[in-house]
Design a protein around this motif. Structure first.
Motif: not given
Length: 460
Positions: A274-275, A294-295, A287, A298
């Motif tokens: 998660t961020p 999704s993170l 982000p 990325m």
């Protein structure tokens, strides 16, 4: 007890001696980027040659135009051979005053939670990781008299300074280095309890952009408002690289990019990245990549464009009211499988050229690149390694791409035609390249046990 159980028991019983050997290796200040330490790099290489020879390897210190490369080769008559790669060189220790202990005097410290850590430069990157593999080989030789699979070891001394000589060395020693599979231990765990196998490494293209406008620096009061400012020109171009949705706007930049399999995306969704837990520790919250990704995507399976530095004009103390004549930026692009670094470089340059004012000019200095590498998802050795890691850690490994680049892995595929399994045991908080670098004692101990299981699994 099975042979595997006896070898694992030997690893446990020999842990203190394994640490003594690692500490001896860590005490050698093999800083490859500083010529003052050239003799220490050679000493580190020779230390490893002597250790491998003691295990029955035919070991050699191979001279190059830079620091030497260690090779070792076992001959057991096994039907398969693997090649292990690592590096014995380390980063400089500056700033020295931030170290809580001498960087080349390894010690074990215990944190507030009771976790024991090996603290020294090179403990995680990469001497500690190299020795997890060497100690696994030692345990097999001690218990069974030989390795379960033939092994070639190649450990270089210039990874931290550009690996200038590893490519030519591989090309010149193809027959000696040829194996069924390459193994690299220069990566990390997903978290302290969960191992990881890196399925892909992003490639890299880096370039330097130089924009010139007037033929000299100009008085900003006299020419301001009329003369083109190269810093403004360059900043505007670089700002246009990303759209409001985070996507890269350069035509042709995404050519060749493929989608990960749906099952892999589904597995990533369960990783709880998660961020808050990824960006929060570095003081960020949002982000800024492609907003429909999704993170995990990325940072592992999507290409990037980053500005690494930008300068021009006056940057000294006080003010100097000029319009600079020249502005420069260094950029880098992380690439994913099937992207061509040359194509990306040409696309980036065309994008920049198309936005340069008619009375200004642009020059590019660099453009070097290396392609991304990937292991096929159905590679049988991948499944064997995953089962071995699950047996050691009590949970299946995360299989994921890594955002960084290890160019030598591409050389293994191109020059030797062999895939690479990337399995490492470092952690995100190991302070690699920073003061107080550390390697958890558990990473070292269970790393050795993990390689024992992987070697046995690969041998069948």
């Amino acid at each position: 007890m099975s042979d595997l159980d006896r070898v694992l028991a030997a690893v446990d019983a020999d842990l203190d001696a394994s640490l003594e050997r690692l500490f001896a290796f860590l005490r050698i200040p093999s800083i490859s980027t500083d010529s003052a330490y050239a003799s220490e790099c050679r000493r580190a290489g020779q230390w490893l040659v002597d250790d491998l020879a003691g295990l029955g390897f035919t070991a050699k210190l191979n001279d190059t135009p830079g620091h030497p490369i260690v090779t070792g080769r076992s001959e057991t008559g096994a039907s398969r051979r693997v090649m292990f790669y690592g590096h014995y060189d380390v980063q400089p220790v500056d700033p020295l005053d931030l170290w809580q202990s001498a960087p080349f005097e390894p010690c074990i410290v215990e944190n507030e939670e009771g976790v024991k850590r090996i603290v020294a430069r090179g403990s995680a990157d990469d001497k500690g990781q190299v020795m997890t593999f060497v100690e696994a080989c030692r345990a097999f030789v001690k218990v069974t008299g030989k390795l379960p699979i033939d092994v070639t070891v190649m450990v270089e001394g210039e990874e931290e300074s550009g690996s200038a000589n590893i490519g030519p060395f591989i090309d010149a020693h193809k027959d000696e280095l040829k194996a069924d599979l390459a193994l690299v231990c220069d990566t990390g765990m997903w978290d302290p309890q969960t191992p990881a196998i890196i399925l892909s490494l992003r490639g890299l293209m880096h370039d330097e952009i130089v924009v010139r406008c007037a033929d000299r620096d100009l008085h900003s009061g006299y020419y301001g408002g009329a003369a083109a400012n190269p810093l403004h020109v360059l900043a505007k171009i670089l700002a246009e690289v990303h759209g409001t949705d985070g996507a890269i706007t350069i035509p042709g930049f995404y050519d060749g990019v493929i989608e990960p399999p749906d099952y892999m995306k589904a597995s990533w969704a369960d990783l709880d990245l998660t961020p808050e837990n990824f960006l929060g520790p570095v003081g960020l919250a949002q982000p800024i990549g492609e907003q429909d990704r999704s993170l995990v995507e990325m940072i592992s399976s999507r290409p990037t464009f980053e500005v690494n530095g930008m300068w021009g004009g006056y940057i000294g103390e006080g003010s100097k009211t000029v319009i600079p004549a020249i502005a420069t930026a260094k950029i880098s692009c992380r690439l994913v499988a099937n992207q061509d670094p040359v194509h990306v470089r040409d696309a980036v340059r065309a994008f920049v050229r198309s936005r340069i004012p008619a009375d200004c000019s642009v020059e590019f200095l660099g453009g070097e690149g290396s392609p991304a590498v990937a292991v096929a998802h159905d590679n049988p050795d991948l499944g064997k390694a995953a089962e071995a890691l699950a047996a050691e850690w009590g949970r299946p490994p995360v299989t994921i791409g890594e955002g960084g680049s290890i160019p030598v892995v591409g050389a293994f595929k191109k020059a030797l035609g062999q895939d690479t399994l990337l399995v490492g045991f470092s952690l995100d908080d190991d302070r690699i390249h920073s003061p107080n670098e550390k390697y958890d004692l558990t990473s070292f101990h269970k790393g050795i046990r993990s390689w024992v299981r992987i070697l046995a699994a690969l041998a069948g």
